[in-house]
Write an enzyme that holds these catalytic residues in place. Structure first.
Site, PDB file in Angstrom:
ATOM      1  N   HIS A 133       0.851  -1.179   0.000  1.00 42.02           N
ATOM      2  CA  HIS A 133       0.000   0.000   0.000  1.00 42.02           C
ATOM      3  C   HIS A 133       0.895   1.241   0.000  1.00 42.02           C
ATOM      4  CE1 HIS A 133      -3.915  -1.815   0.269  1.00 42.02           C
ATOM      5  NE2 HIS A 133      -3.523  -2.595   1.261  1.00 42.02           N
ATOM      6  N   ASP A 163       0.026   7.363  -3.419  1.00 47.62           N
ATOM      7  CA  ASP A 163      -1.189   7.051  -4.168  1.00 47.62           C
ATOM      8  C   ASP A 163      -1.687   8.261  -4.957  1.00 47.62           C
ATOM      9  OD1 ASP A 163      -1.277   4.459  -3.333  1.00 47.62           O
ATOM     10  OD2 ASP A 163      -2.868   4.740  -1.857  1.00 47.62           O
TER      11      ASP A 163
END
Length: 387
Positions: A133, A163
């Protein structure tokens, strides 16, 4: 904008990317898993029935549910591709190929289609299949040693910077460049966007120092003035904080005068123990007054000293209001929702998709009718679990 985007992604990076495209006028169609849809739809905290974060980043889109593991679901997607300009997906490398939806298969239906794969580590390389992640990406690309100001004590970031900045924004740039090329060449590109590659690119101006004789072996290329005493964060008497960015000599001189530290005027760039003493002197000076007191001082004496605001303070500031940074979406189920809008301005105007998020699969029948499906065809898809 005249662009149709098929969005097969889930969670944050893809949603952020396609939300900006929707704000700019693209027809964004979320292709979701039947029954559950995008995981973010139901992730807490929920407003009434749907996740707050999902509601923030899926405004103005449309939704169709297709099971891409079925023949009917795959064929429906391919027929939608024939009408689309862009397809973006965020599966692990190889998944689309195993589904029979490789770039070659998609381009066979629409040679001008821009296909974007948004992944953590890209389509190849030894890390391509690593489960990770945002924080993992930031740690594995050298950024975590930099983002908190000190290389020796990396800590988790409070915002998924990889992200958003290295994934979603890089994808937007790649997609738009490929669209321009497709419209002139008639050829759709496969855009391989890796969050890790995006993060690598951020430190390029720092790693340039490795080309300097004598600096080839520097492990962490900390570029001055990051976290020097004149470029740091200090606490005030009331427990608030100020950012000091007095990099230029004129700002440094003003700072020394405001803090009554004339003995440091000619030692801005000191190092070692002397640097530690300077930092302590500045910290002690700022602790003598409250945040508001210091803001009044530096309103009259410009030294690049500004407050550390909470998120609420920042978005309710006069500046954010003047810029129209917060928008309101009237959702028939969730009620009036306040969101942060599109950051881009064109001729002084920010374009925002103000329609609410689509209910799961709400536009499926209409979209499939657009590509030639009859009512009976659609019922067959439902009966077979493809839709």
């Amino acid at each position: 904008m005249g662009v149709r985007v098929l969005d097969l992604t889930r969670l944050l990076p893809g949603a952020y990317c396609t939300q900006m495209l929707a704000d700019l006028g693209a027809d964004v169609i979320k292709v979701e898993q039947p029954g559950r849809g995008d995981y973010w739809r139901w992730s807490p905290p929920t407003v009434r029935t749907q996740g707050a974060q999902f509601l923030a980043l899926n405004r103005g889109k449309r939704s169709v549910t297709l099971d891409l593991k079925t023949d009917g679901g795959r064929e429906a997607l391919l027929r939608l591709c024939a009408t689309a300009d862009v397809l973006i997906e965020g599966f692990r490398p190889g998944v689309m190929g195993r589904l029979g939806l490789s770039p070659e298969a998609l381009h066979a239906r629409n040679p001008k289609l821009v296909v974007c794969a948004l992944t953590g580590f890209g389509q190849d390389g030894p890390w391509a299949q690593v489960a990770a992640h945002d924080l993992n990406y930031v740690g594995m690309t050298g950024l975590l040693q930099l983002v908190n100001g000190r290389s020796a004590a990396p800590r988790a970031t409070g915002l998924p910077i990889g992200d958003i900045g290295a994934g979603a924004l890089m994808a937007i740039g790649g997609i738009l460049a490929a669209l321009v090329d497709a419209r002139s060449s008639g050829r759709g590109r496969f855009v391989d966007v890796s969050v890790a590659d995006g993060l690598y690119s951020w430190v390029g101006f720092m790693t340039a120092c490795w080309n300097v004789p004598g600096m080839e072996g520097v492990d962490v290329p900390f570029d001055a003035p990051f976290d020097k005493p004149f470029y740091s964060v200090y606490e005030t008497a009331d427990g608030r904080h100020l950012v000091v960015g007095a990099y230029e000599e004129k700002f440094w001189q003003t700072l020394c005068a405001a803090l009554d530290l004339p003995e440091w005027l000619d030692r801005q760039w000191c190092g070692g123990e002397e640097e530690d003493r300077l930092r302590a002197a500045i910290a002690a000076a700022f602790k003598r007054r409250t945040l508001d007191d210091w803001l009044a001082v530096f309103a009259e004496h410009e030294a690049c000293v500004t407050p550390v605001l909470t998120t609420r303070e920042a978005l309710e500031s006069p500046h954010a209001k003047a810029r129209g940074s917060v928008i309101t979406v009237d959702d028939p189920v969730e009620g009036p929702l306040r969101h942060v809008g599109n950051p881009l301005r064109f001729d002084g105007h920010a374009f925002n998709a103000l329609a609410p998020v689509p209910r799961l699969g709400a536009d499926g029948e209409a979209l499939l009718r657009e590509v030639g499906y009859t009512a009976a065809d659609i019922e067959d898809l439902r009966a077979n679990g493809a839709m």
